[in-house]
Design an enzyme around this catalytic site. Structure first.
Site, PDB file in Angstrom:
ATOM      1  N   HIS A 292       5.460   0.681   0.187  1.00  0.00           N
ATOM      2  CA  HIS A 292       5.239   2.123   0.685  1.00  0.00           C
ATOM      3  C   HIS A 292       3.741   2.434   0.258  1.00  0.00           C
ATOM      4  CE1 HIS A 292       9.377   3.551   1.623  1.00  0.00           C
ATOM      5  NE2 HIS A 292       9.572   2.591   0.714  1.00  0.00           N
TER       6      HIS A 292
ATOM      7  N   LYS B 124       2.258  18.743   0.686  1.00  0.00           N
ATOM      8  CA  LYS B 124       2.625  17.288   0.138  1.00  0.00           C
ATOM      9  C   LYS B 124       2.262  17.356  -1.516  1.00  0.00           C
ATOM     10  CE  LYS B 124      -0.427  15.998   3.493  1.00  0.00           C
ATOM     11  NZ  LYS B 124       0.436  15.149   4.212  1.00  0.00           N
ATOM     12  N   ARG B 125       2.483  16.163  -1.951  1.00  0.00           N
ATOM     13  CA  ARG B 125       1.949  16.032  -3.310  1.00  0.00           C
ATOM     14  C   ARG B 125       0.455  16.043  -3.326  1.00  0.00           C
ATOM     15  NH1 ARG B 125       5.548  14.313  -7.500  1.00  0.00           N
ATOM     16  NH2 ARG B 125       3.654  14.206  -8.655  1.00  0.00           N
TER      17      ARG B 125
ATOM     18  N   LYS C 299      -5.178  12.420  -0.220  1.00  0.00           N
ATOM     19  CA  LYS C 299      -4.630  13.210   0.603  1.00  0.00           C
ATOM     20  C   LYS C 299      -5.551  14.429   0.951  1.00  0.00           C
ATOM     21  CE  LYS C 299       0.235  12.374  -0.831  1.00  0.00           C
ATOM     22  NZ  LYS C 299       1.083  11.693   0.551  1.00  0.00           N
TER      23      LYS C 299
ATOM     24  N   THR D 293       5.633  11.432   6.185  1.00  0.00           N
ATOM     25  CA  THR D 293       6.768  12.106   7.160  1.00  0.00           C
ATOM     26  C   THR D 293       6.529  13.576   7.027  1.00  0.00           C
ATOM     27  OG1 THR D 293       7.940  11.760   4.670  1.00  0.00           O
ATOM     28  CG2 THR D 293       8.182  10.016   6.377  1.00  0.00           C
TER      29      THR D 293
ATOM     30  N   LYS E 195       7.737  16.087  10.300  1.00  0.00           N
ATOM     31  CA  LYS E 195       8.587  17.363  10.199  1.00  0.00           C
ATOM     32  C   LYS E 195       7.899  18.432  10.984  1.00  0.00           C
ATOM     33  CE  LYS E 195      10.333  15.248   6.118  1.00  0.00           C
ATOM     34  NZ  LYS E 195      10.238  15.114   4.545  1.00  0.00           N
TER      35      LYS E 195
HETATM   36  C1  26V Z   1       4.717   4.891  -7.087  1.00  0.00           C
HETATM   37  C2  26V Z   1       4.762   4.919  -8.547  1.00  0.00           C
HETATM   38  C3  26V Z   1       3.912   3.972  -9.048  1.00  0.00           C
HETATM   39  C4  26V Z   1       4.452   3.564 -10.394  1.00  0.00           C
HETATM   40  C5  26V Z   1       4.565   4.968 -11.138  1.00  0.00           C
HETATM   41  C6  26V Z   1       5.516   5.862 -10.370  1.00  0.00           C
HETATM   42  C7  26V Z   1       5.599   5.700  -9.258  1.00  0.00           C
HETATM   43  C8  26V Z   1       6.205   6.761  -8.412  1.00  0.00           C
HETATM   44  C9  26V Z   1       6.269   6.994  -7.087  1.00  0.00           C
HETATM   45  C10 26V Z   1       5.625   5.674  -6.370  1.00  0.00           C
HETATM   46  C11 26V Z   1       5.749   5.758  -5.070  1.00  0.00           C
HETATM   47  C12 26V Z   1       4.563   5.762  -4.217  1.00  0.00           C
HETATM   48  C13 26V Z   1       4.640   5.304  -2.765  1.00  0.00           C
HETATM   49  C14 26V Z   1       4.940   6.513  -2.156  1.00  0.00           C
HETATM   50  O1  26V Z   1       5.513   7.311  -2.479  1.00  0.00           O
HETATM   51  N1  26V Z   1       4.716   6.221  -0.723  1.00  0.00           N
HETATM   52  C15 26V Z   1       4.912   7.082   0.205  1.00  0.00           C
HETATM   53  O2  26V Z   1       5.992   6.602   0.820  1.00  0.00           O
HETATM   54  C16 26V Z   1       6.349   7.614   1.967  1.00  0.00           C
HETATM   55  C17 26V Z   1       7.590   6.809   2.612  1.00  0.00           C
HETATM   56  O3  26V Z   1       7.481   5.582   3.227  1.00  0.00           O
HETATM   57  C18 26V Z   1       5.222   7.254   2.847  1.00  0.00           C
HETATM   58  O4  26V Z   1       5.383   8.250   4.130  1.00  0.00           O
HETATM   59  C19 26V Z   1       4.007   7.814   2.376  1.00  0.00           C
HETATM   60  O5  26V Z   1       2.661   7.559   3.171  1.00  0.00           O
HETATM   61  C20 26V Z   1       3.617   7.034   1.042  1.00  0.00           C
HETATM   62  O6  26V Z   1       2.562   7.563   0.315  1.00  0.00           O
END
Ligand code: 26V
Length: 817
Positions: free
Chosen positions: A356, A544-545, A550, A652, A656
């Site tokens: 992701h 968004k976050r 971003k 995403t 929306k």
């Molecule tokens: C990564 C990490 C890294 C370690 C620490 C905690 C933590 C928590 C969450 C994440 C997830 C990062 C990846 C993420 O959220 N990706 C997003 O995924 C969406 C669904 O596929 C996508 O639409 C977004 O572009 C993407 O940033």
């Protein structure tokens, strides 16, 4: 019971209020009414839930276990009654009781067991799986505290714990009988069994009891109810031992503490890995519990564990559950006595991995000593997986050390969870076309060359049931009045709206609905921000976050620029604009928090400057989350999707907005590329560097932003205003770090690593095009309707059908009542 009549529902609500609170409906608080309504709805769900289970048992279905650290579900009540098609009855019954459904829905806490895109995607997927009739169990963690509640105080973000379970969760069901034990620490003893086979036994470990709570995932009008299974940790009751010495006592307390800590809180980091031991505990905890359960369940009906891949898929949502690969190996080797090769065959036919993000800060890697101490047996297995994989690489590439360096699972004292996931899975997918291409050609190039057949793309999607049917009832009804209701389960039918895009009456109807939704949001803003915004202004939205990639900073710098232009020329003829932001920053992400403060400081100055006649306003919506998101999408004219090209895996939110008739202002990044493919370049505003250009600059070590700074007076002026007290009269240093990050290399970080100055002029130009376009109401209405009409591809139903077809190979079930 299949459905309620109004009388039955009324009686049920009365009964629940009485039993739960010893009250009559007229004395009950709204919160209590919510609980009573929710329990009444759960009674309907239960029948379908049981029947779904019965069918699954009878047909011995193949099931996908969607393993995810995060499920950003949002409120359940509203969507459950829509999917049960009982919303009208509930609405009318409540009205007769003198209550508004909307108000009752507002009483439900918004379960925020996720950060952002990845968690919300998991929630959309579960809903689509139920609606399409495919068996799934979502597996996650029942965090006591979900995503923090954001308060804005004096322009700064403050984090408040989110005690979402305080009043209990009426929809959940604790499943005591499905509890399992998860083992941490201790050591591994090797012995031999009667046949002389080596056996590995973990001893002196700390056990934690994992207890699942199931939440229903209701399909749309099809009686299918799947489960989201979230695990809670409980201590094992040592105090029941007949005698315990001091050692046992301390151990018992330690185990209590371990159990208490594991599910305490969701890590509020998005895309940033911190390497905390507790996080690894969380990962192994929910993975081990989920995999153990899945195997036990399989063995209830089957003899031969080697056939597991015929009935079970573990889909790994990012690397967070990567330890699944080793845990499944452990169970197969140690509990079922398979040989290594047999176990590996089963594992690599059962696990599939979704990537992701390409952000390198998000790559999870664990120090060996920490990992081995916490998970001694799992570590042995990871070592052996790595040893065998390295043998293969050495053989294939004749000891090419570049390959080893890139592909090793254990390297430089660390365990690389992405590499473990890739090696242990039969499928590796990205989440948008561009993202998958970048994975294949850059990030995961070596793996792609080794096993190209594993790689595939699954462009993300969203559920139209939540983000249109529930979130935007006015538009939903309008669409249905034009093209019928098939879009609810077949979003591609939206295409039929195209013929209405040119019709002036339809354009007017559409813009009226947008206006009403803007009024609704304006009221929310009035109430929450004490700011008056004009629903006739352009609602330009970025929610968004908060992350540097971003580029909320680019957006607010454009506002500063516009403000500067207006100051120079107060009579400048511009279309009034409301710039709306919503974003949580990770609690420890200093620069992100400074950007929130900057947005609020700019807002403070701009909103209160009488000389510009209210032509621009800046609003920061506090505590952006699923529940207010639905309303925000419905009210947006412009959808800001302005990440540095190549950095946003998919996005995403962009989908929306599109579904709700907002026009994308964005870079050629993530799924924006496919949005433009669907709606046409002429119905979006695209700007900025391409991902190839960004990647090229990065390979060259960046670019020099000072060249731009020195040549561009507009940019220089707004940047100076970041540090001369213009927006921060009391503390000139507030934004200095943000300012400097755009100009100077610092501690290994490149100056302007997200190409804000590089893209600035191109963004300003695109914004001018937005303005011009808005002056032409026919054009705008047409383009907005065409966005809705061409959103069909972005249903998560489509995404799920692709996962099923290419990866999961599930059969559809039908559930009759
Ligand atoms: C990564 C990490 C890294 C370690 C620490 C905690 C933590 C928590 C969450 C994440 C997830 C990062 C990846 C993420 O959220 N990706 C997003 O995924 C969406 C669904 O596929 C996508 O639409 C977004 O572009 C993407 O940033």
């Amino acid at each position: 019971m299949q459905a309620y009549s109004k009388d039955e529902l009324k009686r049920s609500i009365e009964d629940y209020v009485k039993v739960l609170y010893r009250k009559g409906v007229s004395e009950a608080s709204k919160k209590q009414i919510f609980q009573a309504v929710a329990y009444s709805v759960k009674d309907l769900i239960i029948e379908q839930w049981m029947e779904t289970h019965r069918v699954y048992e009878e047909e011995d279905v193949k099931t996908v276990y969607y393993l995810s650290m995060e499920f950003l579900m949002g409120r359940a009540l509203g969507n459950n009654i829509i999917n049960l098609k009982t919303n009208k009855v509930v609405e009318e019954t409540l009205r007769e009781l003198g209550l508004k459904l909307e108000d009752v829905e507002e009483e439900e806490p918004d379960p925020a067991l996720g950060n952002g895109g990845l968690g919300r995607l998991a929630a959309c997927f579960l809903e689509s799986l139920s609606t399409l009739g495919y068996p799934v169990i979502g597996c996650g963690i029942r965090y006591k505290y979900g995503m923090f509640e954001q308060k804005i105080e004096n322009g700064y973000q403050m984090e408040v714990p989110d005690d979402w379970l305080r009043d209990g969760n009426p929809f959940e069901m604790k499943q005591e009988e499905a509890a399992v034990i998860v083992k941490f620490g201790g050591y591994v003893r090797m012995t031999k069994d009667e046949n002389g086979r080596e056996k590995y036994i973990q001893e002196n470990y700390s056990p934690v009891r994992a207890v699942p709570y199931d939440l229903p995932i209701v399909g749309y009008s099809n009686h299918v109810v799947n489960s989201l299974r979230i695990w809670d940790a409980e201590a094992i009751d040592h105090f029941n031992l007949d005698s315990f010495d001091k050692g046992d006592y301390l151990k018992a307390v330690e185990q209590q503490n371990l159990a208490r800590s594991i599910c305490e809180v969701l890590y509020p980091n998005d895309n940033h890995y911190a390497g905390k031991e507790l996080r690894l505990k969380q990962q192994y905890f929910f993975v081990s519990a989920s995999v153990q359960r899945a195997v036990l369940k399989y063995m209830e009906k089957h003899e031969d564990i080697r056939q597991l891949p015929e009935k079970v898929i573990f889909q790994l949502n990012d690397t967070h559950p990567s330890v699944t690969v080793a845990e499944l190996m452990r169970i197969l080797l140690d509990d079922y006595d398979l040989s290594w090769d047999e176990a590996w065959e089963v594992t690599t036919k059962t696990c599939a991995y979704t990537n992701h993000t390409i952000m390198s800060e998000a790559l999870e890697k664990w120090p060996i000593d920490l990992f081995a101490k916490l998970l001694p047996r799992i570590y042995q297995i990871v070592e052996e997986i790595n040893r065998r994989f390295m043998n293969l690489i050495h053989e294939k590439y004749h000891c090419n050390f570049k390959k080893v360096e890139k592909m090793a699972i254990i390297y430089n004292g660390q365990i690389r969870m992405a590499n473990l996931a890739i090696v242990g899975s039969f499928s590796v997918n990205g989440v948008a076309k561009l993202h998958t291409e970048i994975l294949k050609n850059q990030q995961l190039k070596d793996f792609y060359e080794l096993t190209p057949e594993k790689f595939n793309n699954k462009t993300n999607g969203i559920t139209q049931r939540r983000f249109l049917l529930h979130g935007n009832p006015l538009l939903a009804n309008w669409v249905t009045s034009k093209i019928g209701s098939e879009w609810i389960t077949h979003l591609e039918h939206m295409k039929k709206l195209e013929t209405y895009a040119l019709d002036p009456i339809c354009q007017k109807e559409f813009m009226d609905i947008k206006y009403q939704n803007k009024v609704r949001l304006a009221e929310y803003i009035k109430q929450h921000n004490k700011i008056e915004v004009d629903p006739n202004s352009i609602f330009d939205v970025q929610v968004k976050r908060l992350h540097e990639y971003k580029r909320q900073l680019l957006n607010i710098m454009h506002v500063m620029y516009l403000y500067e232009e207006l100051k120079k020329n107060p009579r400048m003829d511009i279309v009034p604009r409301t710039f709306i932001f919503g974003a949580k920053a990770s609690a420890g992400y200093r620069r992100a928090k400074a950007i929130i403060k900057l947005i609020n400081s700019v807002g403070e100055v701009v909103n209160n400057d009488k000389t510009i006649g209210g032509k621009i306003k800046v609003v920061f919506i506090e505590n952006y989350r699923v529940s207010n998101a639905e309303m925000i999408f419905a009210a947006a004219d412009v959808s800001e999707q302005i990440s540095t090209a190549s950095k946003e895996a998919s996005g995403t939110g962009n989908m929306k907005f599109m579904l709700n008739g907002a026009i994308t202002l964005g870079t050629m990044d993530g799924a924006n590329v496919e949005i433009v493919e669907e709606v046409g370049l002429e119905n979006a505003f695209i700007f900025g560097l391409s991902s190839d250009e960004v990647i090229k600059y990065e390979l060259e070590g960046g670019y020099n932003p000072k060249d731009i700074y020195n040549q561009d007076l507009g940019i220089r002026t707004i940047m100076t205003h970041m540090i001369d007290g213009y927006y921060a009269p009391v503390n000139l240093d507030l934004f200095r770090e943000v300012h400097n990050s755009l100009l100077d290399n610092f501690g290994g970080e490149r100056a302007d690593q997200f190409f804000i100055l590089k893209d600035f002029r191109s963004y300003v130009e695109a914004q001018q095009k937005v303005e011009m376009a808005y002056r032409n109401p026919e054009w705008w209405a047409k383009a907005a309707i065409l966005n809705v009409a061409n959103s069909g591809k972005f249903s998560s139903d489509r995404t799920i059908e692709e996962y099923v077809e290419d990866i999961w190979k599930l059969e559809k079930v039908t559930v009759e009542l």
